[in-house]
Design a protein around this motif. Structure first.
Motif, PDB file in Angstrom:
ATOM      1  N   MET A  56       0.736  -1.237   0.162  1.00 43.13           N
ATOM      2  CA  MET A  56       0.085   0.077  -0.145  1.00 43.13           C
ATOM      3  C   MET A  56       0.919   1.204   0.027  1.00 43.13           C
ATOM      4  SD  MET A  56      -2.984  -1.340  -0.191  1.00 43.13           S
ATOM      5  CE  MET A  56      -3.955   0.082   0.534  1.00 43.13           C
ATOM      6  N   VAL A  57       1.348   1.426  -1.123  1.00 40.14           N
ATOM      7  CA  VAL A  57       2.442   2.750  -1.167  1.00 40.14           C
ATOM      8  C   VAL A  57       1.777   3.968  -1.151  1.00 40.14           C
ATOM      9  CG1 VAL A  57       4.068   1.362  -2.383  1.00 40.14           C
ATOM     10  CG2 VAL A  57       2.571   2.542  -3.660  1.00 40.14           C
ATOM     11  N   SER A  58       0.324   4.100  -1.280  1.00 39.67           N
ATOM     12  CA  SER A  58      -0.235   5.129  -1.327  1.00 39.67           C
ATOM     13  C   SER A  58      -0.637   5.631  -0.060  1.00 39.67           C
ATOM     14  CB  SER A  58      -1.722   5.206  -2.078  1.00 39.67           C
ATOM     15  OG  SER A  58      -2.379   4.011  -1.558  1.00 39.67           O
ATOM     16  N   THR A  59      -0.644   4.779   1.150  1.00 37.49           N
ATOM     17  CA  THR A  59      -0.718   5.085   2.406  1.00 37.49           C
ATOM     18  C   THR A  59       0.514   5.590   3.198  1.00 37.49           C
ATOM     19  OG1 THR A  59      -0.597   3.101   3.250  1.00 37.49           O
ATOM     20  CG2 THR A  59      -2.749   3.674   2.485  1.00 37.49           C
ATOM     21  N   SER A  73      -3.365   2.568  18.397  1.00 36.01           N
ATOM     22  CA  SER A  73      -4.215   2.931  17.281  1.00 36.01           C
ATOM     23  C   SER A  73      -3.480   4.183  16.487  1.00 36.01           C
ATOM     24  CB  SER A  73      -5.402   3.475  17.679  1.00 36.01           C
ATOM     25  OG  SER A  73      -6.147   4.197  16.740  1.00 36.01           O
ATOM     26  N   THR A  74      -3.484   4.279  15.185  1.00 36.62           N
ATOM     27  CA  THR A  74      -2.474   5.224  14.566  1.00 36.62           C
ATOM     28  C   THR A  74      -3.317   5.819  13.445  1.00 36.62           C
ATOM     29  OG1 THR A  74      -0.688   3.436  15.070  1.00 36.62           O
ATOM     30  CG2 THR A  74      -0.166   5.241  12.975  1.00 36.62           C
ATOM     31  N   HIS A  75      -2.908   7.318  13.136  1.00 39.20           N
ATOM     32  CA  HIS A  75      -3.521   8.194  12.207  1.00 39.20           C
ATOM     33  C   HIS A  75      -2.557   7.933  10.952  1.00 39.20           C
ATOM     34  CE1 HIS A  75      -6.478  10.428  14.284  1.00 39.20           C
ATOM     35  NE2 HIS A  75      -5.861  10.693  15.142  1.00 39.20           N
ATOM     36  N   MET A  76      -3.488   8.006   9.703  1.00 38.48           N
ATOM     37  CA  MET A  76      -2.736   7.780   8.497  1.00 38.48           C
ATOM     38  C   MET A  76      -3.354   8.314   7.388  1.00 38.48           C
ATOM     39  SD  MET A  76      -3.238   3.631   7.673  1.00 38.48           S
ATOM     40  CE  MET A  76      -2.369   3.896   6.202  1.00 38.48           C
ATOM     41  N   TYR A  77      -2.814   8.773   6.566  1.00 34.13           N
ATOM     42  CA  TYR A  77      -3.339   9.132   5.020  1.00 34.13           C
ATOM     43  C   TYR A  77      -3.423   8.202   3.970  1.00 34.13           C
ATOM     44  CZ  TYR A  77      -2.594  13.939   6.779  1.00 34.13           C
ATOM     45  OH  TYR A  77      -2.802  15.204   7.544  1.00 34.13           O
ATOM     46  N   SER A  78      -4.679   7.932   3.796  1.00 32.44           N
ATOM     47  CA  SER A  78      -5.001   6.718   2.751  1.00 32.44           C
ATOM     48  C   SER A  78      -5.277   7.486   1.426  1.00 32.44           C
ATOM     49  CB  SER A  78      -6.014   5.969   3.320  1.00 32.44           C
ATOM     50  OG  SER A  78      -6.528   4.979   2.062  1.00 32.44           O
ATOM     51  N   PHE A  79      -4.380   7.103   0.533  1.00 32.28           N
ATOM     52  CA  PHE A  79      -4.787   7.488  -1.197  1.00 32.28           C
ATOM     53  C   PHE A  79      -4.599   8.921  -1.519  1.00 32.28           C
ATOM     54  CE2 PHE A  79      -7.432   3.672  -0.175  1.00 32.28           C
ATOM     55  CZ  PHE A  79      -6.837   2.669  -1.039  1.00 32.28           C
ATOM     56  N   SER A  80      -4.837   9.681  -0.624  1.00 31.45           N
ATOM     57  CA  SER A  80      -4.472  11.104  -0.880  1.00 31.45           C
ATOM     58  C   SER A  80      -4.152  11.982   0.443  1.00 31.45           C
ATOM     59  CB  SER A  80      -5.766  11.834  -1.681  1.00 31.45           C
ATOM     60  OG  SER A  80      -6.900  11.708  -0.547  1.00 31.45           O
ATOM     61  N   PRO A  81      -3.322  13.072   0.340  1.00 31.57           N
ATOM     62  CA  PRO A  81      -2.845  13.811   1.394  1.00 31.57           C
ATOM     63  C   PRO A  81      -4.077  14.270   2.323  1.00 31.57           C
ATOM     64  CG  PRO A  81      -1.567  14.450  -0.361  1.00 31.57           C
ATOM     65  CD  PRO A  81      -2.661  13.507  -0.960  1.00 31.57           C
ATOM     66  N   GLN A  83      -7.045  12.884   2.746  1.00 26.88           N
ATOM     67  CA  GLN A  83      -8.059  11.873   3.129  1.00 26.88           C
ATOM     68  C   GLN A  83      -7.427  11.239   4.409  1.00 26.88           C
ATOM     69  OE1 GLN A  83      -9.210   9.178   0.086  1.00 26.88           O
ATOM     70  NE2 GLN A  83     -10.268   7.922   1.713  1.00 26.88           N
ATOM     71  N   LEU A  84      -7.760  11.566   5.681  1.00 26.55           N
ATOM     72  CA  LEU A  84      -7.286  11.014   6.780  1.00 26.55           C
ATOM     73  C   LEU A  84      -8.060   9.617   7.205  1.00 26.55           C
ATOM     74  CD1 LEU A  84      -5.357  11.600   9.188  1.00 26.55           C
ATOM     75  CD2 LEU A  84      -7.103  12.909  10.632  1.00 26.55           C
ATOM     76  N   ASP A  85      -7.242   8.602   7.654  1.00 27.13           N
ATOM     77  CA  ASP A  85      -7.822   7.648   8.124  1.00 27.13           C
ATOM     78  C   ASP A  85      -7.089   6.891   9.481  1.00 27.13           C
ATOM     79  OD1 ASP A  85      -9.311   5.354   8.182  1.00 27.13           O
ATOM     80  OD2 ASP A  85      -8.936   4.575   6.237  1.00 27.13           O
ATOM     81  N   TYR A  86      -7.534   5.828   9.892  1.00 24.13           N
ATOM     82  CA  TYR A  86      -6.633   5.617  10.850  1.00 24.13           C
ATOM     83  C   TYR A  86      -6.652   3.838  11.067  1.00 24.13           C
ATOM     84  CZ  TYR A  86     -10.765   4.540  14.014  1.00 24.13           C
ATOM     85  OH  TYR A  86     -11.786   3.857  14.464  1.00 24.13           O
TER      86      TYR A  86
END
Length: 623
Positions: free
Chosen positions: A146-149, A174-182, A184-187
């Protein structure tokens, strides 16, 4: 308040009484109600027995199924977490790996070797999204499909600080991350572990960290499989404070869903279930510990879903029962109608006879006892009708002859007076008033001998107008008169010459006996929908008290015989009273009053329509 409640209770009681009476007045309704009540009672017993016997079993099965699903899901996640921890622990004690981490930026061959090993692990464990190997000075190697995360620098610093503080002990976070675009915040969940330089003497300093990030999409899919298609919810909960570590909805992270009492339950055992009561709906809570973490896998299931299957089956049973009840009612109604319909027709026939309708005939539907009753009823009505017709015809002949006799007594008196007027005027004055009187008299004769016994108020008032016009010539200025017929009463049927004798009496006993003369006023006004009143008033001579008593006795007498007590002037009054009573009934007739101050008035009360009997009498004599 008590009074209102009492009135409401009384209204409810009266309503129930009216329903009971409504059902009790019809044999058909009683039979149909009895059939329906029996069938409804049977259906209720069957549904109640089914529900009580099966609801508990189905509820227990649903609870066991939810517990098994939660345990299986927890076992699956535990396996994932254990694999990640085991893989990380192998590198934690590997001195070659420690050497690679220290010189990671200057060892391309080592990077290629370890990147391949880690990539192979990620490929075989799809739940792992990324693996980051980082030196303490910030240089890092990132491996994963998942290079886009990616993890932000601030979040990576937080993970590094926690890993260093744990001093080599692996920790799930529990960790915050960006998924697919800067933007779009996910965790997701991450496993972090510090890498220490281990020597033969003692553990050395921390030289880097390892961070294993799980796939957010894989976690969501895993939770959605637990939740299913219903309203179930699944969370990963921190056992320490009851807050959400991970859920399918990002905005729920950090929200506390377990109370202090619930936390005490979960801390005492590693897995279990209990029921939560809330203001909206009760819930089944199933929980199980996740590996060596401080987390719990918690499933929330609305209690109503545990018995949804039995409720659905109960509803289907009730629908089937309702349909069966409807069909049974229709069938019972059809069967009952075969027996009750002839009885209802017989009841209606009896009521028709009570109202005087003897022409009713019942259809003969069967040849059984009910058919025999219908046949006997028809035979009885025919015989009653024949007897009534025979008596009725004889009564019509008798009453018509009596009316003709009474009516014939009215005409000679008026003709005698009129002819006297014509003779006097013709011999004394010799003017054209004789012509006018003759024309008026001719119209009156023509109306009287027209052959019809029934006229209307408009024609009768025209006759009175002709009569008073003749009297006006006789009395000249001594006589004034007015006639008023209320609009809408013009076509009211009335026997001919019914109230002309009253007008004649007003002239003969009121105006003619007064030296000054006077006024005659005739009015016809409606009293109600079924009756009207004709009032003849004059302000001439009044009736003395002794004669008033005699007239009252005369008007209340039911006999039309003279009995030697009346004179010529009372014939018209008595005849009119007799005609009114015979035509309209004893409650109708004539009343009068005579006072010096108010004058003399005769009020005749009649119906606005003639009875069916009078119509038949008139038709009989015209034929």
């Amino acid at each position: 308040m008590d009074r209102k409640e009492g009135e409401a209770g009384m209204r409810s009681f009266m309503k129930r009484i009216s329903i009971y009476r409504y059902i009790g007045k019809s044999l058909y309704r009683k039979v149909l109600f009895s059939f329906s009540l029996i069938i409804a009672f049977i259906i209720f017993i069957l549904v109640f027995d089914f529900y009580t016997r099966t609801a508990a079993d189905l509820r227990s099965q649903a609870v066991d199924s939810q517990v098994r699903m939660t345990q299986q899901s927890a076992s699956t996640l535990n396996a994932y977490l254990a694999n990640v921890k085991s893989f990380a622990w192998n590198y934690f004690g590997d001195t070659d790996f420690h050497q690679f981490v220290r010189g990671m930026g200057t060892d391309p061959e080592g990077q290629s070797s370890y990147r391949g090993k880690i990539s192979n692990f990620v490929y075989n464990h799809p739940i792992v999204s990324n693996v980051v190997i980082s030196q303490m000075d910030g240089f890092s190697m990132r491996v994963g499909g998942m290079v886009s995360t990616s993890i932000t620098q601030d979040e990576m610093k937080r993970l590094t600080d926690i890993a260093v503080e744990a001093n080599g002990k692996g920790t799930w976070l529990s960790t915050h991350m960006y998924s697919f675009s800067p933007d779009q915040l996910d965790y997701t969940l991450s496993y972090v572990q510090a890498i220490r330089n281990i020597s033969l003497i003692s553990p050395g300093p921390v030289i880097g960290i390892m961070a294993y990030t799980l796939s957010s999409e894989s976690l969501k899919q895993w939770l959605m499989e637990i939740e299913g298609e219903g309203t179930n919810r699944a969370y990963i909960i921190d056992r320490q404070d009851g807050t959400i570590v991970y859920s399918a909805m990002m905005n729920e992270r950090g929200r506390q869903i377990l109370s202090a009492e619930e936390l005490n339950i979960t801390r005492s055992v590693s897995k279990g279930r209990y029921y939560r009561t809330s203001s909206t709906e009760d819930q089944l809570i199933v929980f199980e510990s996740l590996g060596h973490t401080s987390w719990l896998l918690v499933s929330e299931v609305p209690a109503r879903l545990l018995t949804q299957s039995v409720n659905d089956l109960t509803k289907r049973t009730m629908w089937i029962g309702g349909f069966t009840l409807l069909v049974s009612m229709l069938l019972a109604g059809w069967i009952s109608s075969r027996t009750i319909t002839p009885l209802k027709e017989l009841s209606k026939g009896m009521k028709a006879i009570e109202k005087g309708n003897y022409s009713v005939t019942l259809p003969i539907r069967t040849e059984d006892e009910i058919g025999y009753l219908s046949t006997s009823f028809n035979r009885m009505t025919r015989e009653i009708k024949r007897l009534i017709s025979k008596v009725y015809e004889s009564e019509i002949v008798k009453k018509n002859a009596e009316i003709k006799s009474l009516q014939s007594q009215i005409n000679p008196h008026f003709l005698y007076n009129t002819l006297g007027i014509i003779d006097s005027i013709a011999s004394v004055h010799g003017d054209n008033r004789v012509s006018m009187i003759s024309r008026s008299l001719a119209k009156m004769f023509r109306y009287n001998i027209s052959g019809e016994d029934i006229s209307n108020l408009e024609a009768e008032f025209q006759q009175i107008r002709l009569y008073l016009s003749i009297q006006k010539i006789r009395f000249d200025s001594r006589l004034d008169y007015s006639i008023y017929l209320e609009p809408g009463l013009e076509k009211v049927p009335i026997p001919k010459l019914l109230f002309q004798p009253l007008v004649e009496n007003s002239m003969n006993h009121g105006i003619s006996r007064s030296l000054e003369g006077g006024t005659v006023r005739i009015e016809a006004m409606r009293l109600d929908e079924q009756s009207l009143q004709v009032k003849i008033w004059n302000n001439g001579a009044v009736i003395d008290e002794e004669r008033q008593k005699w007239l009252i006795s005369l008007l209340h007498s039911e006999s039309v015989d003279d009995e030697g007590k009346s004179n010529q002037s009372s014939i018209g009054l008595r005849n009119v009273q007799a005609r009114i009573r015979m035509l309209y009934g004893a409650q109708y007739g004539i009343s009068f009053s005579s006072e010096e101050e108010y004058g003399t008035s005769f009020c005749m009360t009649i119906k606005t329509s003639l009875s069916e009997q009078e119509g038949e009498r008139d038709e009989y004599y015209r034929s």
